[in-house]
Structures are given as structure tokens and as C-alpha cells.
Motif scaffolding. Structure first.
Motif, PDB file in Angstrom:
ATOM      1  N   ARG A  65     -27.871 -54.157  -2.249  1.00  0.00           N
ATOM      2  CA  ARG A  65     -27.896 -52.860  -2.939  1.00  0.00           C
ATOM      3  C   ARG A  65     -28.632 -53.032  -4.271  1.00  0.00           C
ATOM      4  NH1 ARG A  65     -21.916 -50.821  -2.594  1.00  0.00           N
ATOM      5  NH2 ARG A  65     -22.852 -48.988  -3.546  1.00  0.00           N
ATOM      6  N   HIS A  66     -29.928 -53.245  -4.171  1.00  0.00           N
ATOM      7  CA  HIS A  66     -30.753 -53.631  -5.310  1.00  0.00           C
ATOM      8  C   HIS A  66     -30.876 -52.539  -6.367  1.00  0.00           C
ATOM      9  CE1 HIS A  66     -32.218 -56.098  -1.832  1.00  0.00           C
ATOM     10  NE2 HIS A  66     -31.654 -56.984  -2.638  1.00  0.00           N
ATOM     11  N   LYS A  67     -30.988 -51.286  -5.956  1.00  0.00           N
ATOM     12  CA  LYS A  67     -31.103 -50.187  -6.925  1.00  0.00           C
ATOM     13  C   LYS A  67     -29.822 -50.068  -7.741  1.00  0.00           C
ATOM     14  CE  LYS A  67     -32.696 -46.397  -8.852  1.00  0.00           C
ATOM     15  NZ  LYS A  67     -32.467 -46.567 -10.273  1.00  0.00           N
ATOM     16  N   HIS A  68     -28.673 -50.140  -7.081  1.00  0.00           N
ATOM     17  CA  HIS A  68     -27.396 -50.055  -7.799  1.00  0.00           C
ATOM     18  C   HIS A  68     -27.227 -51.244  -8.739  1.00  0.00           C
ATOM     19  CE1 HIS A  68     -26.088 -46.574  -5.564  1.00  0.00           C
ATOM     20  NE2 HIS A  68     -26.315 -47.195  -4.421  1.00  0.00           N
ATOM     21  N   SER A  69     -27.656 -52.394  -8.280  1.00  0.00           N
ATOM     22  CA  SER A  69     -27.583 -53.593  -9.106  1.00  0.00           C
ATOM     23  C   SER A  69     -28.438 -53.421 -10.364  1.00  0.00           C
ATOM     24  CB  SER A  69     -28.053 -54.803  -8.286  1.00  0.00           C
ATOM     25  OG  SER A  69     -28.022 -55.968  -9.052  1.00  0.00           O
ATOM     26  N   LEU A  70     -29.644 -52.930 -10.179  1.00  0.00           N
ATOM     27  CA  LEU A  70     -30.549 -52.699 -11.306  1.00  0.00           C
ATOM     28  C   LEU A  70     -29.933 -51.709 -12.302  1.00  0.00           C
ATOM     29  CD1 LEU A  70     -33.343 -53.282 -12.511  1.00  0.00           C
ATOM     30  CD2 LEU A  70     -34.244 -51.441 -11.078  1.00  0.00           C
ATOM     31  N   ASN A  74     -29.076 -52.409 -16.285  1.00  0.00           N
ATOM     32  CA  ASN A  74     -29.515 -51.513 -17.349  1.00  0.00           C
ATOM     33  C   ASN A  74     -28.336 -51.051 -18.201  1.00  0.00           C
ATOM     34  OD1 ASN A  74     -32.289 -51.572 -16.786  1.00  0.00           O
ATOM     35  ND2 ASN A  74     -32.103 -49.966 -15.239  1.00  0.00           N
ATOM     36  N   GLU A  75     -27.220 -50.756 -17.552  1.00  0.00           N
ATOM     37  CA  GLU A  75     -26.017 -50.347 -18.281  1.00  0.00           C
ATOM     38  C   GLU A  75     -25.504 -51.473 -19.177  1.00  0.00           C
ATOM     39  OE1 GLU A  75     -22.978 -48.068 -19.781  1.00  0.00           O
ATOM     40  OE2 GLU A  75     -24.741 -47.432 -18.644  1.00  0.00           O
ATOM     41  N   ALA A  76     -25.536 -52.694 -18.693  1.00  0.00           N
ATOM     42  CA  ALA A  76     -25.107 -53.840 -19.509  1.00  0.00           C
ATOM     43  C   ALA A  76     -25.995 -53.956 -20.746  1.00  0.00           C
ATOM     44  CB  ALA A  76     -25.143 -55.125 -18.689  1.00  0.00           C
ATOM     45  N   GLN A  77     -27.282 -53.687 -20.585  1.00  0.00           N
ATOM     46  CA  GLN A  77     -28.176 -53.720 -21.742  1.00  0.00           C
ATOM     47  C   GLN A  77     -27.861 -52.591 -22.719  1.00  0.00           C
ATOM     48  OE1 GLN A  77     -32.022 -53.912 -19.712  1.00  0.00           O
ATOM     49  NE2 GLN A  77     -32.329 -55.932 -20.638  1.00  0.00           N
ATOM     50  N   ASN A  89     -32.715 -61.086 -13.572  1.00  0.00           N
ATOM     51  CA  ASN A  89     -32.139 -60.392 -12.421  1.00  0.00           C
ATOM     52  C   ASN A  89     -32.740 -59.007 -12.228  1.00  0.00           C
ATOM     53  OD1 ASN A  89     -30.582 -62.590 -11.746  1.00  0.00           O
ATOM     54  ND2 ASN A  89     -28.777 -61.855 -12.825  1.00  0.00           N
ATOM     55  N   LYS A  90     -33.079 -58.327 -13.320  1.00  0.00           N
ATOM     56  CA  LYS A  90     -33.780 -57.046 -13.193  1.00  0.00           C
ATOM     57  C   LYS A  90     -35.141 -57.265 -12.523  1.00  0.00           C
ATOM     58  CE  LYS A  90     -33.914 -54.117 -16.569  1.00  0.00           C
ATOM     59  NZ  LYS A  90     -33.942 -53.431 -17.889  1.00  0.00           N
ATOM     60  N   GLY A  91     -35.802 -58.357 -12.878  1.00  0.00           N
ATOM     61  CA  GLY A  91     -37.077 -58.672 -12.234  1.00  0.00           C
ATOM     62  C   GLY A  91     -36.921 -58.890 -10.744  1.00  0.00           C
ATOM     63  N   VAL A  92     -35.902 -59.644 -10.366  1.00  0.00           N
ATOM     64  CA  VAL A  92     -35.661 -59.917  -8.946  1.00  0.00           C
ATOM     65  C   VAL A  92     -35.345 -58.616  -8.204  1.00  0.00           C
ATOM     66  CG1 VAL A  92     -34.177 -61.124  -7.302  1.00  0.00           C
ATOM     67  CG2 VAL A  92     -34.931 -62.296  -9.379  1.00  0.00           C
ATOM     68  N   ALA A 103     -41.285 -55.621 -12.249  1.00  0.00           N
ATOM     69  CA  ALA A 103     -40.803 -57.000 -12.056  1.00  0.00           C
ATOM     70  C   ALA A 103     -41.545 -57.947 -12.994  1.00  0.00           C
ATOM     71  CB  ALA A 103     -40.989 -57.430 -10.603  1.00  0.00           C
ATOM     72  N   ILE A 104     -42.855 -57.802 -13.075  1.00  0.00           N
ATOM     73  CA  ILE A 104     -43.658 -58.657 -13.953  1.00  0.00           C
ATOM     74  C   ILE A 104     -43.207 -58.482 -15.404  1.00  0.00           C
ATOM     75  CG2 ILE A 104     -45.984 -58.932 -14.932  1.00  0.00           C
ATOM     76  CD1 ILE A 104     -47.033 -58.367 -12.029  1.00  0.00           C
ATOM     77  N   ARG A 105     -43.019 -57.239 -15.819  1.00  0.00           N
ATOM     78  CA  ARG A 105     -42.573 -56.964 -17.191  1.00  0.00           C
ATOM     79  C   ARG A 105     -41.214 -57.622 -17.463  1.00  0.00           C
ATOM     80  NH1 ARG A 105     -39.181 -53.434 -19.019  1.00  0.00           N
ATOM     81  NH2 ARG A 105     -39.079 -52.263 -17.080  1.00  0.00           N
ATOM     82  N   CYS A 106     -40.292 -57.524 -16.513  1.00  0.00           N
ATOM     83  CA  CYS A 106     -38.962 -58.105 -16.692  1.00  0.00           C
ATOM     84  C   CYS A 106     -39.018 -59.634 -16.741  1.00  0.00           C
ATOM     85  CB  CYS A 106     -38.026 -57.657 -15.571  1.00  0.00           C
ATOM     86  SG  CYS A 106     -37.563 -55.909 -15.657  1.00  0.00           S
ATOM     87  N   PHE A 107     -39.790 -60.235 -15.860  1.00  0.00           N
ATOM     88  CA  PHE A 107     -39.896 -61.698 -15.861  1.00  0.00           C
ATOM     89  C   PHE A 107     -40.531 -62.206 -17.155  1.00  0.00           C
ATOM     90  CE2 PHE A 107     -39.958 -61.463 -11.007  1.00  0.00           C
ATOM     91  CZ  PHE A 107     -38.617 -61.784 -10.907  1.00  0.00           C
ATOM     92  N   LYS A 108     -41.551 -61.492 -17.637  1.00  0.00           N
ATOM     93  CA  LYS A 108     -42.174 -61.898 -18.900  1.00  0.00           C
ATOM     94  C   LYS A 108     -41.175 -61.799 -20.048  1.00  0.00           C
ATOM     95  CE  LYS A 108     -47.042 -60.969 -17.975  1.00  0.00           C
ATOM     96  NZ  LYS A 108     -48.221 -60.162 -18.357  1.00  0.00           N
TER      97      LYS A 108
END
Length: 187
Positions: A65-70, A74-77, A89-92, A103-108
Motif C-alpha cells: 500500500r505504497h500511496k498510503h505509506s507515502l 508526509n504526515e510524520a514530516q 522511504n518516500k523515495g522507495v 523519487a529522485i528528489r527524495c533520494f537526493k
């Protein structure tokens, strides 16, 4: 039988006292849905704790459930928790959702906070999937500055150079990878 009943009683009591710890144990044992329930319980008990949200997000990710995880990351942030783990994890999650630019932005961003082999490998993989081989090579070369004896990074560089027709460089990196890990099936 009596010992098992006592053990189950203690586990039930422990679940009430520390749902996070039991949730981590259950997830480690592969009982992801059960762990998710406990992490949600912990979040209900302390909704302002971003670590609880991260654990719910991780379990949701493992359940596909990748969208819910994302959304939970975001809420934790938003709660003020901003660390390498969340960005990675947001990148993944974004990779699984095929949001490659995000994903690239998050990994960077994750690598700006704390350089980590897993993040370099994931970022290089996204660039490779997008056909941006030179960008992937640059990421892996930067990763080697941080972790010069990582056979996975050396292997990825070797395979990319092979793909680009630079055989001498490719075999140099692949040879170094084999020296470090002679049984690596990727080489």
C-alpha cells in the motif's frame, strides 16, 4: 500447555503495555498485518509521535500500500520529524508508484541528510530505469567516495559501463567487485 497459556497471557499484557515493541517483533516474524494493528494502536495512544507513523508507514509499504505509506511519511514530516529514513522511504514509495522525478528528489534529499549505500543504489537504479546512464554513473561514483569497497556499487558501475560500451572500465569495476565478493551472482 500451562506454560503456553502463561506465555500467551504475558504477550497479551505486553501488547497492552508496549504495542510498538510487540509490533516490531511480529513484523520481524513476517506477521505484517498483526504488526500494523499494533502500530496503529500505538499511534492512537500517542498521535503526535512521528516514530509511530513511520512504523505504520513501513508496514503499509510491506503490504503493498505504497500511496498510503507515502501519506504517512508526509504526515510524520508535518509533525516535525525530518530524517534520512523518511526521505529514503518516500523515495522507495515513489519508485513503486512510478513517480520517478519525485523519487529522485527524495533520494537526493536523503543523501543530503545522511549518505547511505542503500540510497545511492536506489537513486542510481532510478536513473538507470529512466535510461539516464551518465547520471547513474555519477551517483555510483559519488557512492564509491563514501563506500569504496561496496561490491554492489562496483558491480552496478561495471554493468553500466558495459551497457555504454566502455569495456575496459566495465571489467575494471567488475573485477574489483569480484575481488571483494567472489560469490556475487550479479557479477
Amino acid at each position: 500447555v500451562l506454560a503456553r497459556d502463561v506465555a500467551n497471557e504475558k504477550l497479551t499484557y505486553f501488547r497492552l503495555i508496549n504495542p510498538m515493541a510487540v509490533g516490531l517483533i511480529l513484523r520481524q516474524k513476517g506477521k505484517v498485518k498483526e504488526s500494523l494493528d499494533l502500530f496503529r494502536q500505538a499511534t492512537h495512544l500517542n498521535p503526535s509521535n512521528p516514530d509511530n507513523l513511520k512504523q505504520v508507514g513501513r508496514s503499509l509499504f510491506l503490504l503493498g500500500r505504497h500511496k498510503h505509506s507515502l501519506d504517512l511519511y508526509n504526515e510524520a514530516q508535518r509533525l516535525g520529524h525530518n530524517d534520512w529514513e523518511i526521505w529514503h522511504n518516500k523515495g522507495v514509495c515513489n519508485v513503486y508508484l512510478k513517480n520517478y522525478d519525485d523519487a529522485i528528489r527524495c533520494f537526493k534529499r536523503a543523501n543530503l541528510m545522511h549518505k547511505h549505500d542503500a540510497t545511492f543504489l536506489a537513486l542510481g537504479q532510478v536513473y538507470t530505469m529512466a535510461g539516464e546512464y551518465q547520471d547513474a554513473i555519477e551517483v555510483y561514483l559519488e557512492a564509491l567516495e563514501f563506500s569504496p569497497e561496496n561490491p554492489d556499487i562496483l558491480t552496478m558501475l561495471g554493468l553500466l559501463y558495459l551497457r555504454m560500451g566502455e569495456n575496459f572500465k566495465a571489467f575494471d569495476f567488475l573485477g574489483n567487485a569480484l575481488t571483494l565478493d567472489p560469490t556475487n551472482p550479479k557479477v
